[in-house]
Design an enzyme around this catalytic site. Sequence first.
Site, PDB file in Angstrom:
ATOM      1  N   CYS A   7     -13.806  17.755  48.990  1.00 31.46           N
ATOM      2  CA  CYS A   7     -12.336  17.099  47.994  1.00 31.46           C
ATOM      3  C   CYS A   7     -12.262  18.473  48.280  1.00 31.46           C
ATOM      4  O   CYS A   7     -11.806  19.276  49.279  1.00 31.46           O
ATOM      5  CB  CYS A   7     -12.877  17.193  46.783  1.00 31.46           C
ATOM      6  SG  CYS A   7     -14.338  18.551  46.105  1.00 31.46           S
ATOM      7  N   CYS A  79     -11.267  13.424  45.603  1.00 28.97           N
ATOM      8  CA  CYS A  79     -10.747  13.349  44.745  1.00 28.97           C
ATOM      9  C   CYS A  79     -10.317  12.242  44.321  1.00 28.97           C
ATOM     10  O   CYS A  79     -10.041  11.171  44.565  1.00 28.97           O
ATOM     11  CB  CYS A  79      -9.505  13.834  45.934  1.00 28.97           C
ATOM     12  SG  CYS A  79     -10.355  15.209  46.899  1.00 28.97           S
ATOM     13  N   CYS A  87      -5.879  14.745  47.971  1.00 28.59           N
ATOM     14  CA  CYS A  87      -7.147  14.296  48.369  1.00 28.59           C
ATOM     15  C   CYS A  87      -6.246  15.913  49.987  1.00 28.59           C
ATOM     16  O   CYS A  87      -5.407  15.932  50.898  1.00 28.59           O
ATOM     17  CB  CYS A  87      -6.772  13.106  49.002  1.00 28.59           C
ATOM     18  SG  CYS A  87      -8.316  12.735  48.029  1.00 28.59           S
TER      19      CYS A  87
END
Length: 158
Positions: A7, A79, A87
């Site tokens: 992430c 994400c 992302c």
Amino acid sequence: MNVLFLCTGNSCRSVLAEATFNHLAPAGWRAMSAGSHPAGYVHPRALALLAREGISTEGYFSKSWDDLPQTPDIVVTVCSNAAGETCPAYLGNVMRTHWGVDDPAHATGSDAEIDAAFVAAYQTLRARIEAFLALPLNELQHNRARLKAELDRIGEIF
């Protein structure tokens, strides 16, 4: 097989996933986590939640994807596109899948509401990881197309 949970900040979701995966994974499977712009710390609520679940928190820290100990075989971005997060795109010749989860680090409200956001993220990630580990991994690691399809499916159903 090395699985990277990725992430942006590497302070909550990806660390929750890494620790949970490593807690549940069979021999030969290992998770890592990283961020494209690491926060530099693991959120204390994420660590407290892992400890409550009986999952070791030792050795987990926020790190950059530039500092990985091994090259991943699979990259799972966590994400939340629904929240407008971007992302990171991992640059490498690896299998990629997306398992969007809302970031509990951005939760607001009472302590109970914030804790509930962390629990919800953890429960989603754990359900997906359990579904991943329930797959016939010995068979699928040799059938990349089917493994990719299964990982994509898991990211959509939980």
